[in-house]
Design an enzyme around this catalytic site. Structure first.
Site, PDB file in Angstrom:
ATOM      1  N   CYS A   2       0.838  -1.188   0.000  1.00  0.00           N
ATOM      2  CA  CYS A   2       0.000   0.000   0.000  1.00  0.00           C
ATOM      3  C   CYS A   2       0.878   1.244   0.000  1.00  0.00           C
ATOM      4  O   CYS A   2       1.823   1.355   0.776  1.00  0.00           O
ATOM      5  CB  CYS A   2      -0.950   0.077   1.189  1.00  0.00           C
ATOM      6  SG  CYS A   2      -2.058  -1.315   1.305  1.00  0.00           S
ATOM      7  N   ARG A  27       3.874  -0.417  -4.704  1.00  0.00           N
ATOM      8  CA  ARG A  27       3.525  -0.952  -3.378  1.00  0.00           C
ATOM      9  C   ARG A  27       2.189  -1.690  -3.376  1.00  0.00           C
ATOM     10  O   ARG A  27       1.788  -2.253  -2.348  1.00  0.00           O
ATOM     11  CB  ARG A  27       3.479   0.192  -2.353  1.00  0.00           C
ATOM     12  CG  ARG A  27       4.783   0.949  -2.257  1.00  0.00           C
ATOM     13  CD  ARG A  27       4.664   2.124  -1.324  1.00  0.00           C
ATOM     14  NE  ARG A  27       4.628   1.687   0.063  1.00  0.00           N
ATOM     15  CZ  ARG A  27       5.692   1.548   0.831  1.00  0.00           C
ATOM     16  NH1 ARG A  27       6.882   1.794   0.363  1.00  0.00           N
ATOM     17  NH2 ARG A  27       5.560   1.157   2.080  1.00  0.00           N
ATOM     18  N   TRP A  76      -2.710  -2.717  -1.670  1.00  0.00           N
ATOM     19  CA  TRP A  76      -2.428  -4.145  -1.809  1.00  0.00           C
ATOM     20  C   TRP A  76      -3.315  -4.817  -0.764  1.00  0.00           C
ATOM     21  O   TRP A  76      -3.116  -4.637   0.431  1.00  0.00           O
ATOM     22  CB  TRP A  76      -0.949  -4.443  -1.545  1.00  0.00           C
ATOM     23  CG  TRP A  76      -0.590  -5.865  -1.802  1.00  0.00           C
ATOM     24  CD1 TRP A  76      -0.318  -6.435  -3.003  1.00  0.00           C
ATOM     25  CD2 TRP A  76      -0.475  -6.920  -0.833  1.00  0.00           C
ATOM     26  NE1 TRP A  76      -0.037  -7.771  -2.846  1.00  0.00           N
ATOM     27  CE2 TRP A  76      -0.117  -8.094  -1.529  1.00  0.00           C
ATOM     28  CE3 TRP A  76      -0.621  -6.989   0.550  1.00  0.00           C
ATOM     29  CZ2 TRP A  76       0.082  -9.317  -0.892  1.00  0.00           C
ATOM     30  CZ3 TRP A  76      -0.422  -8.202   1.189  1.00  0.00           C
ATOM     31  CH2 TRP A  76      -0.072  -9.351   0.458  1.00  0.00           C
ATOM     32  N   ASN A 102      -1.553   2.086   5.611  1.00  0.00           N
ATOM     33  CA  ASN A 102      -0.654   1.033   5.127  1.00  0.00           C
ATOM     34  C   ASN A 102      -0.280   0.215   6.353  1.00  0.00           C
ATOM     35  O   ASN A 102       0.197   0.762   7.339  1.00  0.00           O
ATOM     36  CB  ASN A 102       0.605   1.667   4.511  1.00  0.00           C
ATOM     37  CG  ASN A 102       1.710   0.652   4.316  1.00  0.00           C
ATOM     38  OD1 ASN A 102       1.449  -0.518   4.050  1.00  0.00           O
ATOM     39  ND2 ASN A 102       2.955   1.090   4.453  1.00  0.00           N
ATOM     40  N   GLY A 103      -0.521  -1.100   6.297  1.00  0.00           N
ATOM     41  CA  GLY A 103      -0.186  -1.951   7.444  1.00  0.00           C
ATOM     42  C   GLY A 103      -1.310  -2.907   7.752  1.00  0.00           C
ATOM     43  O   GLY A 103      -2.199  -3.127   6.916  1.00  0.00           O
ATOM     44  N   GLU A 483      16.074 -19.011  -7.308  1.00  0.00           N
ATOM     45  CA  GLU A 483      15.809 -17.678  -7.851  1.00  0.00           C
ATOM     46  C   GLU A 483      15.225 -17.767  -9.271  1.00  0.00           C
ATOM     47  O   GLU A 483      14.271 -17.063  -9.599  1.00  0.00           O
ATOM     48  CB  GLU A 483      17.108 -16.857  -7.823  1.00  0.00           C
ATOM     49  CG  GLU A 483      17.045 -15.493  -8.466  1.00  0.00           C
ATOM     50  CD  GLU A 483      16.029 -14.541  -7.843  1.00  0.00           C
ATOM     51  OE1 GLU A 483      15.460 -14.852  -6.799  1.00  0.00           O
ATOM     52  OE2 GLU A 483      15.780 -13.484  -8.449  1.00  0.00           O
ATOM     53  N   LYS A 487      11.519 -16.318 -10.341  1.00  0.00           N
ATOM     54  CA  LYS A 487      11.265 -15.368 -11.441  1.00  0.00           C
ATOM     55  C   LYS A 487      10.129 -15.870 -12.326  1.00  0.00           C
ATOM     56  O   LYS A 487       9.231 -15.124 -12.678  1.00  0.00           O
ATOM     57  CB  LYS A 487      12.504 -15.151 -12.309  1.00  0.00           C
ATOM     58  CG  LYS A 487      13.707 -14.482 -11.704  1.00  0.00           C
ATOM     59  CD  LYS A 487      13.516 -13.093 -11.200  1.00  0.00           C
ATOM     60  CE  LYS A 487      12.952 -13.073  -9.813  1.00  0.00           C
ATOM     61  NZ  LYS A 487      13.407 -12.105  -8.891  1.00  0.00           N
ATOM     62  N   GLU A 490       6.660 -15.816 -10.439  1.00  0.00           N
ATOM     63  CA  GLU A 490       5.993 -14.557 -10.111  1.00  0.00           C
ATOM     64  C   GLU A 490       5.551 -13.767 -11.327  1.00  0.00           C
ATOM     65  O   GLU A 490       4.554 -13.057 -11.253  1.00  0.00           O
ATOM     66  CB  GLU A 490       6.805 -13.719  -9.119  1.00  0.00           C
ATOM     67  CG  GLU A 490       8.046 -13.102  -9.646  1.00  0.00           C
ATOM     68  CD  GLU A 490       8.782 -12.287  -8.587  1.00  0.00           C
ATOM     69  OE1 GLU A 490       8.146 -11.646  -7.756  1.00  0.00           O
ATOM     70  OE2 GLU A 490      10.033 -12.295  -8.612  1.00  0.00           O
ATOM     71  N   HIS A 506      15.071 -38.207  -3.921  1.00  0.00           N
ATOM     72  CA  HIS A 506      14.430 -38.460  -2.627  1.00  0.00           C
ATOM     73  C   HIS A 506      12.938 -38.134  -2.662  1.00  0.00           C
ATOM     74  O   HIS A 506      12.321 -37.979  -1.610  1.00  0.00           O
ATOM     75  CB  HIS A 506      15.158 -37.672  -1.528  1.00  0.00           C
ATOM     76  CG  HIS A 506      16.591 -38.090  -1.378  1.00  0.00           C
ATOM     77  ND1 HIS A 506      16.965 -39.296  -0.841  1.00  0.00           N
ATOM     78  CD2 HIS A 506      17.746 -37.479  -1.759  1.00  0.00           C
ATOM     79  CE1 HIS A 506      18.291 -39.411  -0.866  1.00  0.00           C
ATOM     80  NE2 HIS A 506      18.782 -38.322  -1.425  1.00  0.00           N
ATOM     81  N   LYS A 605       5.822  -4.550  -4.694  1.00  0.00           N
ATOM     82  CA  LYS A 605       7.285  -4.475  -4.685  1.00  0.00           C
ATOM     83  C   LYS A 605       7.839  -4.490  -3.267  1.00  0.00           C
ATOM     84  O   LYS A 605       8.849  -5.111  -2.993  1.00  0.00           O
ATOM     85  CB  LYS A 605       7.709  -3.184  -5.391  1.00  0.00           C
ATOM     86  CG  LYS A 605       9.202  -2.969  -5.486  1.00  0.00           C
ATOM     87  CD  LYS A 605       9.795  -3.831  -6.564  1.00  0.00           C
ATOM     88  CE  LYS A 605      11.296  -3.734  -6.648  1.00  0.00           C
ATOM     89  NZ  LYS A 605      11.869  -4.942  -7.254  1.00  0.00           N
TER      90      LYS A 605
HETATM   91  O1  M6R Z   1      12.933  -5.401  -0.739  1.00  0.00           O
HETATM   92  P1  M6R Z   1      13.338  -6.774  -0.348  1.00  0.00           P
HETATM   93  O2  M6R Z   1      14.597  -7.216  -1.012  1.00  0.00           O
HETATM   94  O3  M6R Z   1      13.422  -6.965   1.136  1.00  0.00           O
HETATM   95  O4  M6R Z   1      12.181  -7.707  -0.881  1.00  0.00           O
HETATM   96  C1  M6R Z   1      12.167  -9.068  -0.589  1.00  0.00           C
HETATM   97  C2  M6R Z   1      11.154  -9.787  -1.437  1.00  0.00           C
HETATM   98  O5  M6R Z   1       9.873  -9.302  -1.205  1.00  0.00           O
HETATM   99  C3  M6R Z   1      11.462  -9.654  -2.928  1.00  0.00           C
HETATM  100  O6  M6R Z   1      12.751 -10.077  -3.234  1.00  0.00           O
HETATM  101  C4  M6R Z   1      10.454 -10.483  -3.745  1.00  0.00           C
HETATM  102  O7  M6R Z   1      10.652 -11.834  -3.516  1.00  0.00           O
HETATM  103  C5  M6R Z   1      10.572 -10.135  -5.224  1.00  0.00           C
HETATM  104  N1  M6R Z   1       9.275  -9.954  -5.786  1.00  0.00           N
HETATM  105  C6  M6R Z   1      11.278 -11.182  -6.012  1.00  0.00           C
HETATM  106  O8  M6R Z   1      11.386 -10.861  -7.347  1.00  0.00           O
END
Ligand code: M6R
Length: 610
Positions: A2, A27, A76, A102-103, A483, A487, A490, A506, A605
Site C-alpha cells: 500500500c 507498493r 495491496w 498502510n499496514g 531464484e 522469477k 511470479e 528423494h 514491490k
Molecule cells: O525489498 P526486499 O529485497 O526486502 O524484498 C524481498 C522480497 O519481497 C522480494 O525479493 C520479492 O521476492 C521479489 N518480488 C522477487 O522478485
C-alpha cells in the site's frame, strides 16, 4: 505494501497527489482512492476505484474534482477483497473523517465488535475502517486527543494519514512500524510512504518514527510523541540523486532493469577494491579492523530474492573466508527465540529496506546486542536507518516488482565483503588478486548474456506452454535455481520448483515426465559431473532439459535438449550470468503468455506487512 500520499498547499491537490501516488504504485495496485477538501469548507469529497491508478485518474477526470488538501492510497489487499467498498479512503459513520492506511491492524475483529456495539455502521470488511470508526468515535472536538486515545488500542503495524471536516487545511499522520515521510516545501507539505516519491518536489523531509504523530499544514509541520507532547525532529535533506524513472525504449521496467545490469554491476564494484592488495575496500561498514577480526559467525537475514542472494553469499563466506554462516528467512526467524552468541555479525539484506519481516527480525537482534550490516538499494530506507552499517547496492531504482538487477548487485557486494573478510584472515594476496581478476570482467560477461536475448526469446516461446517446471542446481547454483524458479513463478504464473539436483531422487523425481521440463543450472565446475548424473536421471524419465552452461565437457550436449551458453567464470560468480539468462527466460515466457510483467497479480514491490 500500500502506498500513501498526501498534499496540502496551493497547487491542485488532485494532480499533485496522483503524480505522487503513481510513484508508489509498486507498493500495490488492487485499488486506488483519494479524499480531500476543496476550500475552507469542510465537506469531504472522495473517489475510489478498483484497479490501478490510471483507473482512478480516468474517474477523476470525469468528476472534474479540484482539491487543495488531499490524501490518497494505492492498495495491496490484506483484509477484504479488492473491490470499491474496501478501497481506501475509509470513513467514520458520520463521514467527517477520511483515512488511508498502510499496514495491518491485528486486533481489528475485537475493535469492530466493540464499535458495532457502540452504534458504528461499517461498510467494508477492512481493518482500516475499524481505525477510522475508532478515531471517529473518540472525537469530541479535539482531533489530536482522539488520535492519542485511539493509538494504545491499535495492535499491529500502521502508517495512517487522515483528514477531518473540522480541520480542512490540515492532514494528520501517525506511523508505527510502517514507513511515513513528511515532505516540507514552500507553503506546501506532502506525505508519502517512500521518500523516493518526494524527491522531485521537496528538499527537506521528516521520517516519522514509531508512534509519532504529525500535524501537517501548508506552512507548518508539528510533531508529537504518543503522549502528544511536542517533539522537535531533525529535518533531513533529500539526496539530489533523483533519477529519471522511465521505461525508455523498453516495453517494461523489468526488461529495462535486466538490461541495465552491466551498468549496475559496474557501479556495485566501482571503487570497492584494491588490486595491489588483492582485497575489497568497503566504505559504510562502520566497523574497525578489530571488530571485523572478532566476527566469529555471520547470520544473513532476508526474504524472497534477497534471501536467495544471501544464500549464495553463505556459500562464498564459508568457502573462502571460513566463517560459519547461517542464512535465515526473516519471516521465520523473527518468531524463533534466537541464540545470538558473542561474535555474531548480522547481515540484513533488502532491496527496498522496508520489508516488514526483515525489519522486525533486525529489531529483535539489535535488542539482543548484535551488530547489523544492511545490504540495501534504497537510500534512507528504514533498514538503513536501523543498521549499524550499510553497503548500498547502487543499482538505481528498481521498479519492476520482480527483482533482477538488485539480485546481481547483492551477490557482487557479498562477494566483495567475502573477499575483505577472507583477506583479513587466512587468504593470501595472490588468491585475492585472482578473485578480483574474475570479478572485473563480470559486467562484460553479463553483456554477452544479454546479447543472447533473441535466442533466449525463441527458447522461451518454445517452452511457454508448459505449466510445471523444475529448476535444478547444486552448491551456489542451488539458490540460483530457487531464484530462477521464483522469477518464472511470479511473472508468468507457472508452477516452478527450485530444487537441489541431488535431492530429486528423494521424492520430487516422481513429478518428472514429458510435461514437466527441467531447467538445469550447469555452470558450476565443482559439481558439474554430479549435475550431469542427475540430469541423466531426469532424461531417463522423459523429462525435457533446458541447460544453462558454460562448457560442454562430458557430453552435456547429448543429455540436454536445449542449452543456453553463458560465459565461464569462477563458481562463486557463476550464478550471475546464469541468473541473467534465467531472468530473460522468465521475462519472455511471461510476455508470451500475455502476463502483466511489471505488476504481476497479487504482488507488491515492497512487502511492508508481515
Ligand atoms: O525489498 P526486499 O529485497 O526486502 O524484498 C524481498 C522480497 O519481497 C522480494 O525479493 C520479492 O521476492 C521479489 N518480488 C522477487 O522478485
Amino acid at each position: 505494501m500500500c502506498g500513501i500520499f498526501g498534499y496540502v498547499g496551493n497547487q491542485d491537490a488532485v494532480n499533485v497527489t496522483l503524480t505522487g501516488l503513481k510513484k508508489l504504485e509498486y507498493r500495490g495496485y488492487d485499488s486506488a482512492g483519494i479524499a480531500g477538501f476543496n476550500g475552507v469548507s469542510g465537506e469531504v469529497k472522495y473517489c475510489k476505484v478498483v484497479g490501478k491508478i490510471s483507473r482512478l485518474e480516468e474517474e477523476l477526470n470525469k468528476l472534474d474534482l479540484h482539491l487543495n488538501t488531499a490524501i490518497a492510497q494505492t492498495r495491496w489487499a490484506t483484509h477484504g477483497k479488492p473491490n470499491e467498498v474496501n478501497a481506501h479512503p475509509h470513513f467514520d459513520t458520520s463521514g467527517s473523517l477520511a483515512l488511508v492506511h498502510n499496514g495491518i491492524i491485528e486486533n481489528h475483529d475485537a475493535l469492530r465488535k466493540m464499535l458495532v456495539a457502540k452504534g458504528c455502521i461499517f461498510k467494508s470488511e477492512t481493518d482500516t475502517e475499524v481505525v477510522a470508526q475508532l478515531i471517529g468515535s473518540l472525537y469530541e472536538g479535539d482531533f489530536l486527543a482522539a488520535v492519542q486515545h485511539a493509538l494504545p488500542l491499535l495492535h499491529g503495524a500502521y502508517a495512517l494519514v487522515m483528514i477531518h471536516k473540522d480541520y480542512p487545511q490540515q492532514i494528520f499522520a501517525v506511523a508505527s512500524a510502517a514507513p511515513l515521510v513528511v515532505g516540507i516545501g514552500e507553503q506546501e507539505a506532502f506525505l508519502s510512504s517512500d521518500v523516493m516519491a518526494l524527491k522531485a518536489v521537496v528538499k527537506e523531509v521528516l521520517h516519522l518514527a514509531n508512534n509519532e504523530v504529525a500535524v501537517v499544514r501548508a506552512d507548518q509541520v508539528e510533531t508529537f510523541d504518543a503522549s502528544m507532547a511536542k517533539i522537535v525532529k531533525t529535518r533531513e535533506t533529500v539526496s539530489s540523486d533523483a533519477e529519471e524513472i522511465s521505461k525508455g525504449d523498453f516495453e517494461h521496467y523489468t526488461i529495462k532493469e535486466i538490461f541495465e545490469q552491466p551498468k549496475t554491476l559496474n557501479a556495485a564494484i566501482a571503487s570497492r577494491y584494491n588490486e595491489d592488495y588483492g582485497t575489497a575496500t568497503l566504505d559504510g561498514l562502520h566497523m574497525d579492523v578489530t571488530e571485523l577480526l572478532n566476527v566469529q559467525r555471520i547470520l544473513i537475514l532476508a526474504c524472497g530474492t534477497s534471501w536467495h542472494a544471501g544464500f549464495i553469499g553463505a556459500y562464498m563466506l564459508e568457502d573462502l573466508a571460513r566463517i560459519p554462516v547461517q542464512v535465515e528467512i526473516s519471516s521465520e526467524y523473527r518468531y524463533k527465540n534466537p541464540i545470538v552468541l558473542p561474535g555474531t555479525y548480522v547481515i540484513a539484506m533488502s532491496q527496498s529496506g522496508e520489508t516488514a519481516d526483515t525489519i522486525a527480525a533486525v529489531e529483535e537482534l539489535k535488542a539482543k546486542g548484535a551488530k547489523i550490516l544492511a545490504l540495501c538499494n534504497v537510500h534512507g530506507s528504514t533498514l538503513t536507518r536501523l543498521a549499524d552499517g550499510c553497503l548500498y547496492l547502487r543499482a538505481g531504482p528498481e521498479i519492476g516488482v520482480c527483482s533482477t538487477k538488485a539480485f546481481t548487485s547483492q551477490v557482487v557486494v557479498l562477494f566483495l565483503f567475502t573477499l575483505l573478510m577472507a583477506r583479513m584472515r587466512h587468504m593470501g594476496k595472490a588468491e585475492g588478486q585472482a578473485l578480483l581478476q574474475a570479478l572485473k570482467p563480470l559486467p562484460d560477461q553479463v553483456q554477452q548474456v544479454l546479447e543472447e536475448a533473441n535466442r533466449i526469446q525463441q527458447l522461451a516461446k518454445d517452452y511457454s506452454h508448459y505449466d510445471n517446471f523444475f529448476f535444478l542446481g547444486r552448491r551456489h547454483m542451488y539458490p540460483a535455481a530457487l531464484e530462477g524458479a521464483l522469477k518464472l513463478k511470479e511473472i508468468s504464473y507457472i508452477n516452478a520448483n527450485g530444487y537441489p539436483a541431488g535431492e530429486m531422487k528423494h521424492g520430487p523425481i516422481a513429478l518428472i515426465n514429458e510435461q514437466c521440463p527441467t531447467v538445469a543450472l550447469c555452470a558450476n565446475k565443482a559439481v558439474y559431473t554430479k549435475m550431469l548424473s542427475n540430469l541423466m536421471e531426469v532424461k531417463a524419465r522423459n523429462g525435457r532439459i533446458l541447460a544453462v552452461a558454460s562448457s560442454d565437457v562430458d557430453g552435456l550436449k547429448d543429455i540436454a535438449d536445449d542449452i543456453i551458453w553463458v560465459p565461464e567464470t569462477i563458481d562463486e560468480l557463476a550464478p550471475i550470468p546464469t541468473s541473467v539468462a534465467l531472468q530473460l527466460f522468465a521475462y519472455f515466457v511471461a510476455r508470451e503468455r500475455g502476463c502483466d510483467i511489471d505488476q504481476p497479480r497479487n504482488l507488491a514491490k515492497s512487502v511492508t506487512v508481515e
